[in-house]
Design a protein around this motif. Structure first.
Motif, PDB file in Angstrom:
ATOM      1  N   ASP A  13       0.836  -1.194   0.000  1.00 19.48           N
ATOM      2  CA  ASP A  13       0.000   0.000   0.000  1.00 19.48           C
ATOM      3  C   ASP A  13       0.877   1.253   0.000  1.00 19.48           C
ATOM      4  O   ASP A  13       0.388   2.357   0.171  1.00 19.48           O
ATOM      5  N   GLN A  14       2.184   1.050  -0.195  1.00 22.16           N
ATOM      6  CA  GLN A  14       3.165   2.146  -0.261  1.00 22.16           C
ATOM      7  C   GLN A  14       4.031   1.975  -1.506  1.00 22.16           C
ATOM      8  O   GLN A  14       5.241   1.796  -1.401  1.00 22.16           O
ATOM      9  N   PRO A  15       3.446   2.017  -2.707  1.00 22.61           N
ATOM     10  CA  PRO A  15       4.231   1.684  -3.896  1.00 22.61           C
ATOM     11  C   PRO A  15       5.423   2.603  -4.137  1.00 22.61           C
ATOM     12  O   PRO A  15       6.510   2.111  -4.459  1.00 22.61           O
ATOM     13  N   ALA A  65      -6.399  -2.127  -1.002  1.00 20.56           N
ATOM     14  CA  ALA A  65      -5.632  -3.324  -0.639  1.00 20.56           C
ATOM     15  C   ALA A  65      -5.577  -3.462   0.875  1.00 20.56           C
ATOM     16  O   ALA A  65      -5.206  -2.521   1.570  1.00 20.56           O
ATOM     17  N   ALA A  66      -5.992  -4.599   1.362  1.00 21.85           N
ATOM     18  CA  ALA A  66      -5.929  -4.869   2.800  1.00 21.85           C
ATOM     19  C   ALA A  66      -4.626  -5.604   3.064  1.00 21.85           C
ATOM     20  O   ALA A  66      -4.570  -6.822   3.065  1.00 21.85           O
ATOM     21  N   VAL A  67      -3.559  -4.849   3.231  1.00 18.38           N
ATOM     22  CA  VAL A  67      -2.246  -5.438   3.437  1.00 18.38           C
ATOM     23  C   VAL A  67      -2.111  -5.812   4.910  1.00 18.38           C
ATOM     24  O   VAL A  67      -2.227  -4.972   5.794  1.00 18.38           O
ATOM     25  N   GLU A  68      -1.914  -7.089   5.149  1.00 17.19           N
ATOM     26  CA  GLU A  68      -1.718  -7.578   6.515  1.00 17.19           C
ATOM     27  C   GLU A  68      -0.313  -7.213   6.975  1.00 17.19           C
ATOM     28  O   GLU A  68       0.622  -7.212   6.184  1.00 17.19           O
ATOM     29  N   PRO A  69      -0.158  -6.908   8.263  1.00 18.96           N
ATOM     30  CA  PRO A  69       1.193  -6.628   8.748  1.00 18.96           C
ATOM     31  C   PRO A  69       2.098  -7.848   8.565  1.00 18.96           C
ATOM     32  O   PRO A  69       1.635  -8.984   8.678  1.00 18.96           O
ATOM     33  N   ALA A  70       3.354  -7.599   8.266  1.00 18.28           N
ATOM     34  CA  ALA A  70       4.311  -8.696   8.119  1.00 18.28           C
ATOM     35  C   ALA A  70       4.464  -9.415   9.456  1.00 18.28           C
ATOM     36  O   ALA A  70       4.527  -8.769  10.505  1.00 18.28           O
ATOM     37  N   PRO A  71       4.523 -10.748   9.447  1.00 16.64           N
ATOM     38  CA  PRO A  71       4.706 -11.484  10.701  1.00 16.64           C
ATOM     39  C   PRO A  71       6.004 -11.093  11.386  1.00 16.64           C
ATOM     40  O   PRO A  71       7.020 -10.877  10.741  1.00 16.64           O
ATOM     41  N   ILE A 117      17.143  -7.389   7.311  1.00 15.37           N
ATOM     42  CA  ILE A 117      16.573  -6.051   7.319  1.00 15.37           C
ATOM     43  C   ILE A 117      15.096  -6.192   6.963  1.00 15.37           C
ATOM     44  O   ILE A 117      14.641  -7.292   6.634  1.00 15.37           O
ATOM     45  N   CYS A 118      14.351  -5.091   7.009  1.00 15.74           N
ATOM     46  CA  CYS A 118      12.951  -5.096   6.577  1.00 15.74           C
ATOM     47  C   CYS A 118      12.762  -4.052   5.491  1.00 15.74           C
ATOM     48  O   CYS A 118      13.397  -2.997   5.515  1.00 15.74           O
ATOM     49  N   ASP A 119      11.872  -4.353   4.545  1.00 16.08           N
ATOM     50  CA  ASP A 119      11.515  -3.350   3.542  1.00 16.08           C
ATOM     51  C   ASP A 119      10.475  -2.404   4.151  1.00 16.08           C
ATOM     52  O   ASP A 119      10.075  -2.590   5.305  1.00 16.08           O
ATOM     53  N   PRO A 120      10.026  -1.378   3.437  1.00 16.27           N
ATOM     54  CA  PRO A 120       9.078  -0.418   4.020  1.00 16.27           C
ATOM     55  C   PRO A 120       7.753  -1.032   4.459  1.00 16.27           C
ATOM     56  O   PRO A 120       7.026  -0.438   5.250  1.00 16.27           O
ATOM     57  N   ASN A 121       7.432  -2.221   3.956  1.00 17.92           N
ATOM     58  CA  ASN A 121       6.200  -2.903   4.316  1.00 17.92           C
ATOM     59  C   ASN A 121       6.369  -3.801   5.539  1.00 17.92           C
ATOM     60  O   ASN A 121       5.418  -4.405   6.003  1.00 17.92           O
ATOM     61  N   GLY A 122       7.600  -3.911   6.022  1.00 23.20           N
ATOM     62  CA  GLY A 122       7.884  -4.770   7.161  1.00 23.20           C
ATOM     63  C   GLY A 122       8.281  -6.181   6.774  1.00 23.20           C
ATOM     64  O   GLY A 122       8.513  -7.025   7.633  1.00 23.20           O
ATOM     65  N   TYR A 123       8.378  -6.466   5.465  1.00 27.77           N
ATOM     66  CA  TYR A 123       8.772  -7.805   5.023  1.00 27.77           C
ATOM     67  C   TYR A 123      10.277  -7.977   5.186  1.00 27.77           C
ATOM     68  O   TYR A 123      11.066  -7.116   4.801  1.00 27.77           O
ATOM     69  N   ARG A 124      10.649  -9.113   5.741  1.00 24.92           N
ATOM     70  CA  ARG A 124      12.066  -9.367   6.005  1.00 24.92           C
ATOM     71  C   ARG A 124      12.832  -9.730   4.748  1.00 24.92           C
ATOM     72  O   ARG A 124      12.325 -10.440   3.888  1.00 24.92           O
TER      73      ARG A 124
END
Length: 132
Positions: A13-15, A65-71, A117-124
């Motif tokens: 949701d942050q392209p 888009a309902a983007v779920e938080p990264a685990p 590290i994490c990307d801006p979406n919190g994905y590792r």
């Protein structure tokens, strides 16, 4: 029959922020952009294909888009991706100059060094240096 992994998809949701992170910090190049006006979701989807040494990440964004938080903890399912780096110490130092936090590691083993590290979406994103 099967040749290679063609791409990995990330819904964001942050392209703009995500494209800037992958291109401006990690060195991916924009391979192409596309817009699907009549997607199966009923809303237009914007796609950005980013390439790094033949590895492609497809960023997908769309209204609502309902983007779920990264685990944040270990879990079943997809966990993340890994990027090979030439020199872990130099990579960590470079990332710090860009304000990117190392969220795990680095650890050094006999055959490799590893950090995350994490990307801006919190994905590792794992960083891996292999030793010869």
């Amino acid at each position: 029959m099967f040749k290679r992994i063609d791409h990995v998809e990330i819904v964001t949701d942050q392209p703009d922020r995500t494209v800037e992170f992958y291109t401006g910090i990690l060195g991916f190049k924009i391979k192409s952009r596309d817009r699907i006006e009549r997607s199966s979701l009923g809303v237009p989807m914007d796609l950005v294909y980013l390439d790094l040494g033949g590895t492609v990440v497809e960023l997908i964004s769309y209204a609502g888009a309902a983007v779920e938080p990264a685990p944040r903890e270990e879990h079943l399912g997809y966990r993340g991706m890994a990027l090979e780096v030439e020199d872990m110490q130099k990579t960590v130092a470079y990332l710090k100059t860009k304000g990117i936090e190392i969220v795990w590691g680095p650890i050094v083993r006999e055959k490799y060094a590893r950090a995350e590290i994490c990307d801006p979406n919190g994905y590792r994103i794992e960083l891996r240096q292999w030793f010869q």
